[in-house]
Motif scaffolding. Structure first.
Motif, mmCIF file in Angstrom:
data_model
loop_
_atom_site.group_PDB
_atom_site.id
_atom_site.type_symbol
_atom_site.label_atom_id
_atom_site.label_comp_id
_atom_site.label_asym_id
_atom_site.label_seq_id
_atom_site.Cartn_x
_atom_site.Cartn_y
_atom_site.Cartn_z
ATOM 1 N N LEU A 105 0.873 -1.060 -0.089
ATOM 2 C CA LEU A 105 -0.090 -0.059 -0.129
ATOM 3 C C LEU A 105 0.796 1.127 -0.097
ATOM 4 C CD1 LEU A 105 -2.870 1.015 0.033
ATOM 5 C CD2 LEU A 105 -2.917 0.935 2.446
ATOM 6 N N VAL A 106 1.946 1.092 0.667
ATOM 7 C CA VAL A 106 3.028 2.301 0.728
ATOM 8 C C VAL A 106 3.545 2.499 -0.829
ATOM 9 C CG1 VAL A 106 5.020 3.268 1.522
ATOM 10 C CG2 VAL A 106 3.590 2.066 3.281
ATOM 11 N N LEU A 107 3.754 1.329 -1.306
ATOM 12 C CA LEU A 107 4.359 1.511 -2.850
ATOM 13 C C LEU A 107 3.300 2.064 -3.742
ATOM 14 C CD1 LEU A 107 6.578 0.650 -4.868
ATOM 15 C CD2 LEU A 107 5.597 -1.633 -4.904
ATOM 16 N N THR A 109 1.232 4.024 -2.906
ATOM 17 C CA THR A 109 1.038 5.789 -2.773
ATOM 18 C C THR A 109 2.204 6.457 -3.606
ATOM 19 O OG1 THR A 109 -0.179 5.411 -0.457
ATOM 20 C CG2 THR A 109 1.060 7.452 -1.006
ATOM 21 N N VAL A 110 3.492 5.631 -3.164
ATOM 22 C CA VAL A 110 4.638 6.261 -3.895
ATOM 23 C C VAL A 110 4.536 6.232 -5.521
ATOM 24 C CG1 VAL A 110 6.973 5.730 -4.245
ATOM 25 C CG2 VAL A 110 6.111 5.387 -1.860
ATOM 26 N N ALA A 111 3.770 5.040 -5.891
ATOM 27 C CA ALA A 111 3.693 4.993 -7.650
ATOM 28 C C ALA A 111 3.004 6.087 -7.917
ATOM 29 C CB ALA A 111 3.352 3.529 -7.848
ATOM 30 N N THR A 112 1.971 6.209 -7.279
ATOM 31 C CA THR A 112 0.684 7.079 -7.641
ATOM 32 C C THR A 112 1.351 8.750 -7.507
ATOM 33 O OG1 THR A 112 -0.807 6.006 -6.575
ATOM 34 C CG2 THR A 112 -1.737 8.195 -7.391
ATOM 35 N N LEU A 113 2.240 8.961 -6.783
ATOM 36 C CA LEU A 113 3.060 10.142 -6.425
ATOM 37 C C LEU A 113 3.969 10.527 -7.481
ATOM 38 C CD1 LEU A 113 3.330 12.856 -4.826
ATOM 39 C CD2 LEU A 113 5.021 11.543 -3.487
ATOM 40 N N HIS A 239 -6.104 -8.362 -3.648
ATOM 41 C CA HIS A 239 -6.443 -8.105 -5.108
ATOM 42 C C HIS A 239 -6.544 -6.452 -5.634
ATOM 43 C CE1 HIS A 239 -7.049 -12.126 -6.750
ATOM 44 N NE2 HIS A 239 -7.908 -12.344 -5.869
ATOM 45 N N VAL A 240 -7.287 -5.849 -4.538
ATOM 46 C CA VAL A 240 -7.303 -4.303 -4.714
ATOM 47 C C VAL A 240 -6.028 -3.647 -4.818
ATOM 48 C CG1 VAL A 240 -8.135 -2.265 -3.699
ATOM 49 C CG2 VAL A 240 -9.729 -4.294 -3.725
ATOM 50 N N ILE A 241 -5.131 -3.934 -3.935
ATOM 51 C CA ILE A 241 -3.703 -3.229 -4.025
ATOM 52 C C ILE A 241 -2.974 -3.873 -5.103
ATOM 53 C CG2 ILE A 241 -1.853 -2.703 -2.852
ATOM 54 C CD1 ILE A 241 -3.334 -3.428 -0.207
ATOM 55 N N GLY A 242 -3.024 -4.948 -5.555
ATOM 56 C CA GLY A 242 -2.209 -5.548 -6.598
ATOM 57 C C GLY A 242 -2.695 -5.193 -7.700
ATOM 58 N N LEU A 282 -6.732 4.152 3.875
ATOM 59 C CA LEU A 282 -6.744 2.693 3.994
ATOM 60 C C LEU A 282 -5.468 2.214 5.087
ATOM 61 C CD1 LEU A 282 -7.788 -0.119 3.298
ATOM 62 C CD2 LEU A 282 -6.410 -0.150 1.338
ATOM 63 N N TYR A 283 -4.529 2.981 4.756
ATOM 64 C CA TYR A 283 -3.201 2.609 5.516
ATOM 65 C C TYR A 283 -3.342 2.236 7.005
ATOM 66 C CZ TYR A 283 1.916 2.042 6.940
ATOM 67 O OH TYR A 283 2.740 1.656 7.257
ATOM 68 N N PRO A 284 -4.061 3.159 7.923
ATOM 69 C CA PRO A 284 -4.198 3.190 9.140
ATOM 70 C C PRO A 284 -5.198 1.938 9.444
ATOM 71 C CG PRO A 284 -5.411 5.371 8.495
ATOM 72 C CD PRO A 284 -4.483 4.581 7.489
#
Length: 316
Positions: A105-107, A109-113, A239-242, A282-284
């Motif tokens: 999920l962190v990845l 966020t980084v990819a979107t940024l 599935h959602v994150i992948g 979603l992260y927390p």
């Protein structure tokens, strides 16, 4: 217009059937040629449910509808996090035990940024697209390396998800039928969507962002709700994150690596930041009590509905 809607719905049905068949066929073929069910399951979780969306985007690119493909890729990510995950959690609270999901999920966020930064000048170049594709390869390596740390129950769940009969002819048939279904499904969606958009007075970019992205998310939503009822929260979140990572790194990265990809200013200022906001929401939930409750799912869903309403108001 009625005919266009008929072909659009037919295309979505074919994509749903093809997506289910190709996942089973790919898993069976992988295991037939020596891949363990655990590794096959990880790879299917990483991008298996993205294949119908990939078929739509590939066909859109092939016929020159690059805007529709871009809109679908970004809109699908927002739909994944807000619509699919939100409604699945509202159906039944999602218990999250897979340790991989928080760093992924962190990845995300980084990819979107990264996509936002790459698009600040209005275009994602070939080198930047190649960087995104390399990021997907690095993600796969990370998944396979970190998967050994997963709890035995989590590993067993992944194996159970992937196990299928490794009969060569059966899985080849599944795969070939799936390819045909995905081809015609993508063809009907891509042909009919611009007609629907023209009837509504919206651009191909917004057609991909709203009706196509939401429509292609519906089969995954139905599967996610069923998985939530079975207590398979890891599968739903995985599935959602992948799928979201696949859309950013492979679909957008691949389009840009093939040909410089114009990125509209609105995507930099609104749609991609919305995707980041949903990821941060979603992260927390994943790091706290390791579950996404019905109330938290409702928050994600309301955020998604708010985004759709905002897009409609901006169009008007």
């Amino acid at each position: 217009m009625t005919e266009a809607w008929g072909f659009f719905v037919l295309g979505l049905v074919l994509l749903a059937l093809g997506g289910d068949s190709i996942v089973k066929g790919a898993s069976g073929l992988a295991q037939r040629f020596g891949t363990s069910p655990f590794v096959a399951g990880l790879l299917l979780i990483a991008f298996g449910t993205s294949l119908p969306e990939l078929a739509v985007n590939a066909h859109a690119i092939a016929v020159g509808a690059q805007d529709l493909a871009l809109g679908n890729a970004v809109g699908s990510n927002i739909a994944n996090l807000g619509l699919t995950l939100g409604i699945a959690a509202m159906t039944a609270p999602l218990l999250i035990r897979m340790r991989l999901l928080s760093p992924l999920l962190v990845l995300l966020t980084v990819a979107t940024l990264a996509v936002i930064v790459f698009g600040l000048d209005g275009v994602i170049g070939r080198i930047e697209g190649a960087v995104l594709l390399f990021g997907f390869v690095a993600m796969l390596v990370f998944i396979l390396a970190r998967s050994t740390r997963e709890d035995e129950n989590v590993r067993a769940g992944i194996v159970a998800y992937a196990v299928t009969r490794p009969i060569l002819w059966m899985n080849l048939l599944r795969f070939l039928v799936a390819v045909a279904l995905l081809y015609f499904g993508a063809k009907y969606v891509v042909q009919s969507a611009p007609v629907i958009g023209a009837g509504w007075g919206i651009s191909p970019l917004l057609v991909g962002l709203l009706p196509v992205a939401i429509g292609t998310a519906l089969p995954e939503l139905a599967a996610a709700m069923a998985a939530a009822k079975r207590g398979q929260g890891d599968m739903v979140a995985g599935h959602v994150i992948g799928s979201s990572l696949f859309n950013l790194l492979v679909v957008i990265g691949g389009m840009a690596a093939f040909r410089p990809l114009p990125l509209p200013e609105s995507f930099v200022q609104l749609e991609l930041p919305i995707a980041i906001v949903l990821s941060l929401m979603l992260y927390p939930m994943l790091r706290g009590d390791l579950r996404v409750s019905r109330g938290e799912g409702a928050i994600l869903f309301v955020a998604f509905v708010g985004w759709v309403v905002l897009e409609i108001l901006l169009i008007a």
